[in-house]
Design a protein around this motif. Sequence first.
Motif, short mmCIF file in Angstrom:
data_model
loop_
_atom_site.label_atom_id
_atom_site.label_comp_id
_atom_site.label_asym_id
_atom_site.label_seq_id
_atom_site.Cartn_x
_atom_site.Cartn_y
_atom_site.Cartn_z
N ASP A 284 -41.53 27.62 104.48
CA ASP A 284 -42.22 26.48 104.07
C ASP A 284 -43.76 26.60 103.97
OD1 ASP A 284 -39.74 25.49 103.52
OD2 ASP A 284 -39.95 24.15 105.14
N SER A 285 -44.49 27.52 104.70
CA SER A 285 -45.61 27.68 104.92
C SER A 285 -46.12 28.92 103.99
CB SER A 285 -46.06 27.85 106.42
OG SER A 285 -45.65 28.98 106.99
N GLN A 286 -45.50 29.68 103.43
CA GLN A 286 -46.04 31.26 103.16
C GLN A 286 -45.29 31.11 101.70
OE1 GLN A 286 -48.13 32.97 104.23
NE2 GLN A 286 -48.46 31.63 106.11
N PRO A 287 -46.01 31.09 100.69
CA PRO A 287 -45.42 31.10 99.38
C PRO A 287 -44.60 32.37 99.03
CG PRO A 287 -47.68 30.43 99.14
CD PRO A 287 -47.56 30.89 100.65
N SER A 288 -45.11 33.60 99.61
CA SER A 288 -44.52 34.80 99.40
C SER A 288 -43.08 35.05 100.43
CB SER A 288 -45.48 36.10 100.02
OG SER A 288 -45.66 36.04 101.18
N VAL A 289 -43.10 34.30 101.13
CA VAL A 289 -41.66 34.33 102.15
C VAL A 289 -40.77 33.50 101.54
CG1 VAL A 289 -40.88 33.89 104.23
CG2 VAL A 289 -43.11 34.81 104.11
N HIS A 290 -39.59 34.02 100.95
CA HIS A 290 -38.34 33.31 100.59
C HIS A 290 -37.28 33.09 101.36
CE1 HIS A 290 -40.11 34.34 96.29
NE2 HIS A 290 -40.92 33.94 96.86
N ARG A 291 -37.21 33.97 102.20
CA ARG A 291 -35.90 33.77 103.17
C ARG A 291 -36.39 34.37 104.67
NH1 ARG A 291 -34.79 35.81 98.51
NH2 ARG A 291 -35.40 38.01 99.22
N ALA A 292 -36.05 33.38 105.49
CA ALA A 292 -36.45 33.91 106.87
C ALA A 292 -35.07 33.80 107.82
CB ALA A 292 -37.33 32.87 107.68
N ARG A 293 -35.04 34.92 108.70
CA ARG A 293 -34.02 34.89 109.90
C ARG A 293 -34.63 35.04 110.97
NH1 ARG A 293 -31.04 39.01 112.35
NH2 ARG A 293 -28.75 38.86 112.34
N VAL A 294 -34.10 34.30 111.68
CA VAL A 294 -34.47 34.18 113.31
C VAL A 294 -33.19 34.25 114.29
CG1 VAL A 294 -35.57 32.77 115.20
CG2 VAL A 294 -36.49 32.61 112.65
N ALA A 295 -33.16 35.33 115.17
CA ALA A 295 -32.32 35.40 115.97
C ALA A 295 -32.64 35.46 117.34
CB ALA A 295 -31.60 36.95 115.79
N ILE A 296 -31.97 34.65 118.32
CA ILE A 296 -32.41 34.43 119.60
C ILE A 296 -31.31 34.57 120.44
CG2 ILE A 296 -33.13 32.52 121.02
CD1 ILE A 296 -34.43 31.16 118.96
N ASP A 297 -31.43 35.35 121.92
CA ASP A 297 -30.63 35.44 122.90
C ASP A 297 -31.32 34.62 124.12
OD1 ASP A 297 -29.16 37.30 121.52
OD2 ASP A 297 -30.09 39.08 122.31
N GLU A 298 -30.28 33.84 124.67
CA GLU A 298 -30.87 33.16 125.59
C GLU A 298 -30.18 33.71 126.97
OE1 GLU A 298 -31.00 28.52 127.31
OE2 GLU A 298 -30.15 28.90 125.49
N TYR A 299 -31.07 33.75 128.17
CA TYR A 299 -30.75 34.10 129.31
C TYR A 299 -30.56 33.13 130.23
CZ TYR A 299 -32.04 38.49 126.97
OH TYR A 299 -32.18 39.44 126.01
N ALA A 300 -29.54 33.00 130.59
CA ALA A 300 -29.38 31.73 131.97
C ALA A 300 -29.93 31.85 132.96
CB ALA A 300 -27.74 31.45 131.75
N TRP A 301 -30.29 30.97 133.56
CA TRP A 301 -30.94 30.67 135.07
C TRP A 301 -30.36 29.49 135.72
CZ3 TRP A 301 -34.44 34.25 137.34
CH2 TRP A 301 -35.08 35.08 136.44
N GLU A 302 -30.08 29.74 136.93
CA GLU A 302 -29.35 28.73 137.75
C GLU A 302 -30.38 27.99 138.88
OE1 GLU A 302 -25.87 30.18 139.53
OE2 GLU A 302 -24.88 30.70 137.71
N ARG A 303 -30.45 26.86 138.95
CA ARG A 303 -31.45 26.26 140.04
C ARG A 303 -30.76 26.58 141.41
NH1 ARG A 303 -35.09 22.62 138.68
NH2 ARG A 303 -34.03 22.18 136.92
N ASN A 304 -31.89 27.42 141.96
CA ASN A 304 -31.65 27.49 143.47
C ASN A 304 -31.33 26.52 144.56
OD1 ASN A 304 -31.37 29.40 145.62
ND2 ASN A 304 -33.18 30.31 145.47
N ALA A 305 -30.26 26.38 144.92
CA ALA A 305 -29.98 25.33 145.99
C ALA A 305 -30.98 24.64 146.65
CB ALA A 305 -28.65 25.49 146.65
#
Length: 298
Positions: A88-109
């Motif tokens: 939406d912000s760049q006239p020359s960009v017609h398609r965008a692909r965003v891939a995300i990996d999320e690494y889990a963290w646990e709260r230390n007791a």
Amino acid sequence: MIVLGPNRYGKAETRVVRITRNGDAHRLKDLNVSTSLSGAMDDVHLTGDNSAVLTTDAQKNTVYAFARKHGIGAIEDFALLLARHFVDSQPSVHRARVAIDEYAWERNAGSGHSFLRSGGEVRTCVAHYDGSAAWTVCGLRDLVVLNTTNSEFRGFVKDAYTTLPETGDRILATAVDASWRHTATPPDGTGAAGEEAPTDWDKSYESARQALLAAFAGTYSRSLQQTLYAMGARVLADCPEICEVRLSLPNRHHFLVDLAPFGLDNPDEVYLAADRPYGLIEGTVLRDDAPPAGPAWE
């Protein structure tokens, strides 16, 4: 004639950690973000004209800026936010692909600010936006599971090179790599054919994950292929917002160790866990009325 084919470019694996500090109870999000853009950019390839190119450095900086400005909740929402921004912000960009990996963290007791990196699976998503519609594929990888019984493998083809014996009871182990597709999500947030797109991505993810685990544990397996189908079918049964599941299941073989040379028996108790080579079972389970897959699968 030589012509330019499909192309895209972007910033791969931008590592971003976002800490939300609410008094003494902090929240941690740890992501690996890859962006990829395409559109009216033939000239950069054909003549070296960079006037239509949003730099990959700017894409990286956008990830960090949006993490600060908007925070990071469900990774699907963050991926869609970024994808829509680039188009939406760049006239020359017609398609965008965003891939995300999320690494889990646990709260230390006993602490609101100390965390322990989870050794479990990695949550994944891919979002694609083309200016009028968005597609989202969610999933996970490296979900390691094992059944100590209720798995057999027999009745298979035997040729001149077959040495594998049939077994009526074996260990079944795999590291699940699963992706599931939701229906197309237009900018107004509704799904295809007027269906509501999932608004709680975290809940949808947990439901799909639990369905995979329940099917793996609850299926008497005559082959890993059968288990794959049962897992995909369970996700579709439990998650009406999902229309297609793709699974890749490596067969993590466990071989009974021969202890006879040491004067010991081995009543299915001691195994060698072999890491390679391994069987790789892959397949897709989908609803018969599932709409065509969008570009987020790419």
